[in-house]
Scaffold this active site. Structure first.
Site, PDB file in Angstrom:
ATOM      1  N   TYR A   1      -3.053 -16.012   0.394  1.00 22.00           N
ATOM      2  CA  TYR A   1      -3.610 -15.138   1.427  1.00 22.00           C
ATOM      3  C   TYR A   1      -3.927 -15.872   2.733  1.00 22.00           C
ATOM      4  CZ  TYR A   1      -4.025 -11.695  -2.296  1.00 22.00           C
ATOM      5  OH  TYR A   1      -3.747 -10.812  -3.305  1.00 22.00           O
TER       6      TYR A   1
ATOM      7  N   ASP B   1      -6.357 -15.500 -11.819  1.00 26.74           N
ATOM      8  CA  ASP B   1      -5.162 -16.224 -12.266  1.00 26.74           C
ATOM      9  C   ASP B   1      -5.315 -17.734 -12.119  1.00 26.74           C
ATOM     10  OD1 ASP B   1      -3.438 -14.027 -12.862  1.00 26.74           O
ATOM     11  OD2 ASP B   1      -3.440 -13.604 -10.724  1.00 26.74           O
TER      12      ASP B   1
ATOM     13  N   HIS C   1       4.173 -19.240  -1.727  1.00 24.72           N
ATOM     14  CA  HIS C   1       4.165 -17.811  -1.981  1.00 24.72           C
ATOM     15  C   HIS C   1       3.179 -17.067  -1.106  1.00 24.72           C
ATOM     16  CE1 HIS C   1       0.914 -19.315  -4.396  1.00 24.72           C
ATOM     17  NE2 HIS C   1       0.460 -18.098  -4.575  1.00 24.72           N
TER      18      HIS C   1
ATOM     19  N   TYR D   1      -4.639  -3.859  -1.220  1.00 24.36           N
ATOM     20  CA  TYR D   1      -6.086  -4.023  -1.435  1.00 24.36           C
ATOM     21  C   TYR D   1      -6.604  -5.314  -0.810  1.00 24.36           C
ATOM     22  CZ  TYR D   1      -6.228  -7.771  -4.936  1.00 24.36           C
ATOM     23  OH  TYR D   1      -6.176  -9.001  -5.563  1.00 24.36           O
ATOM     24  N   ARG D   2      -5.692  -6.157  -0.372  1.00 29.12           N
ATOM     25  CA  ARG D   2      -6.073  -7.477   0.129  1.00 29.12           C
ATOM     26  C   ARG D   2      -4.798  -8.043   0.734  1.00 29.12           C
ATOM     27  NH1 ARG D   2      -7.997 -12.215  -4.081  1.00 29.12           N
ATOM     28  NH2 ARG D   2      -8.647 -13.713  -2.515  1.00 29.12           N
TER      29      ARG D   2
END
Ligand code: ADP
Length: 512
Positions: free
Chosen positions: A94, A156, A380, A455-456
């Site tokens: 993110y 995770d 990623h 959602y994020r």
């Protein structure tokens, strides 16, 4: 009005908006007098290739206690310095520690404030500071023998901060997997420096009033602060999640009382088209989808896996687990070709079932980081849309996502956890980066057109996603902006986070 920083060719440096080297140096000097020079790293960040992507070098300030966080925020207001707080600074997928506005000073809250303040077995809760990671908490429970009593829920990847993950509304996999839902009570510093305790924390502990020598953050909290979420009046906690309205310095978390037993399992399903049926049987499910259809079938066969794999766990004493497992098998094994496995049925050393078996009982791991080894220098970016949990919607979401990723010529790894997607791309290859960005940008629109929202998100996509939540002429954004401008009149705390731009910034110029 702040305008985006201009990098000159001879001197490729990014200063915060409206700052000169002199005013920046003044800030650094004063921050060093608050936190000591050892806790201030005065680098001016090199411009990023894209605004919002990770800054290779940033200035860091690492306050040693809550009082210093307050002083730094007051200083930022005085000098109009944008600041970007984080707890452990992982934020994997993110944006890491990168700020939305280049040149913002990073506020590393967790470096020094990293104590587990309390673990209460009777109330099954913990109170922690920002630097406490899932790994730290697990180690603490193990070392104190409390693992017998209390279980943690981990995401995770277990290296992140409990507070960082919960304020971003991150998730795990046990019944306590909604980390924001399972928090109870916060201590927050507002952008102008005031300290607030939410919920029952607003009612002082009677013993605290006799200690006038203690700052508010040092005073004992109300005995029910971590037991009852709401206190009295409007519930404020929500505005401090995915937010630029405060810095969280303490947070309570409910933990799962030891359920009395545990069993992880995995079920494989042979055909790609099984997805709809699986989702209609039960909600959470995970999937993998590399290469062409026939290659995927081949790999699934070779690894003795299905095209779809569902992982889960049941909790409770053995007789309870047996009943639950029978019900689960009865439902899923109606899909032709599906197979049920326990961890001991599989002998691969790194099977996802083994990793999941740990995650599902709250043992933090970093195993999923290996997924990015799919490509050399793999990196990623998460794409996480939310949709209704039905076979039809899941199949549609899978089709839409797969189509865009294929169009970009990328392999796709997707997991559904009530709707999450992750994509791999090679971070050293500009072309690959653009390739990865394109389908995500398309997908945000594809999803919004079907009523699905994320959602994020990653920093670079915050504006686009915020724009999709535009019901009734962007009424929610207008409310968010009103609150932002009221609580942060100088717009210093994480400007641009989640698409919310304070008054001093022209969103049309800054949005990406
Ligand atoms: P993690 O290490 O768990 O992945 P981070 O510490 O990187 O999480 O935090 C993720 C994001 O959450 C940060 O970029 C920031 O926007 C927000 N955040 C983290 N900690 C705090 C905090 N203590 N107060 C306010 N916001 C925070």
């Amino acid at each position: 009005m702040a305008s985006p920083p201009q990098a000159t060719v001879e001197n490729p440096r990014v200063l915060p908006p409206n700052h000169t080297h002199t005013t920046f140096a003044q800030f650094i000097q004063r921050a060093a007098s608050v936190c000591s020079p050892d806790n201030v790293t005065p680098t001016i960040c090199t411009p990023c290739t894209t605004r919002g992507s990770s800054s290779p070098r940033q200035s860091y300030v690492c306050p040693r206690d809550v009082g210093e966080v307050q002083s730094i925020l007051r200083l930022c207001n005085e000098l109009t310095m944008p600041i970007w707080p984080y707890s452990a600074g992982r934020n994997t997928g993110y944006g890491g520690t990168a700020p939305r506005v280049p040149g913002s000073v990073a506020l590393d809250i967790g470096k020094h404030m990293n104590k587990i303040l309390e673990v209460d077995v009777e109330g099954a809760y913990a109170l922690v500071e920002p630097g406490v990671t899932y790994m730290d908490m697990h180690k603490h429970l193990e070392e104190t023998g409390l693992l017998k009593e209390l279980w943690l829920d981990v995401p995770d990847l277990g290296g992140g901060s409990m507070i960082g993950n919960a304020v971003e509304r991150g998730v795990g996999y046990t019944p306590y997997g909604d980390h924001f839902m399972m928090h109870c009570g916060m201590e927050v510093i507002l952008p102008t420096g005031e300290l607030v305790r939410t919920g029952m924390g607003a009612l002082p502990d009677p013993t605290a009033s006799s200690r006038s020598d203690l700052r508010p953050d040092q005073q004992a909290g109300n005995k029910c602060w971590q037991l009852f979420n709401y206190g009295f009046g409007p519930y404020n906690d929500g505005i401090f999640s995915q937010s630029s309205l405060g810095i969280v310095t303490k947070m309570g978390f409910w933990m799962m009382p030891n359920p009395g037993g545990y069993q992880a399992y995995m079920i494989t399903f042979p055909r790609d088209e099984d997805l709809g049926a699986i989702v209609d049987i039960i909600r959470p499910l995970r999937l993998t989808d590399p290469l062409s259809e026939s290659e995927q079938d081949e790999i699934a066969k070779k690894l003795k896996l299905g095209r779809w794999i569902f992982y889960g766990a049941v909790y409770g004493p053995e007789p309870v687990r047996n009943v639950l497992l029978d019900a689960i098998k009865g439902a899923f094994l109606s899909i032709p070709g599906s197979k049920f496995y326990l961890p001991e049925d599989r002998d691969e050393p790194h099977s996802v079932l083994r990793t999941r078996a740990k995650t599902l009982q709250g043992i933090p791991t970093l195993d999923e980081l290996r997924w990015v080894d799919w490509l050399p220098n793999g990196a990623h970016m998460f794409f996480s849309p939310i949709a209704k949990i039905s076979g039809k919607d899941a199949s549609m979401q899978y089709e839409v996502t797969k189509k865009r990723v294929r169009e970009a010529g990328l392999d796709f790894i997707g997991t559904f956890t009530i709707g999450m997607r992750e994509m791999l791309f090679n971070r050293q290859d500009e072309e690959q980066k653009l390739k990865a960005r394109w389908p995500i940008r398309q997908l945000i629109q594809d999803c919004a057109d079907r009523g699905w929202g994320e959602y994020r998100t990653h920093l670079a996509l915050m504006d686009q996603i915020a724009n999709t939540y535009n019901f009734n002429d962007n009424a929610q954004m207008k409310l968010n902006e009103k609150i932002k401008n009221a609580l942060d009149p100088n717009g210093i705390l994480a400007p641009g986070k989640n698409g919310i731009w304070p008054r001093g910034y022209d969103r049309n110029t800054w949005a990406i």
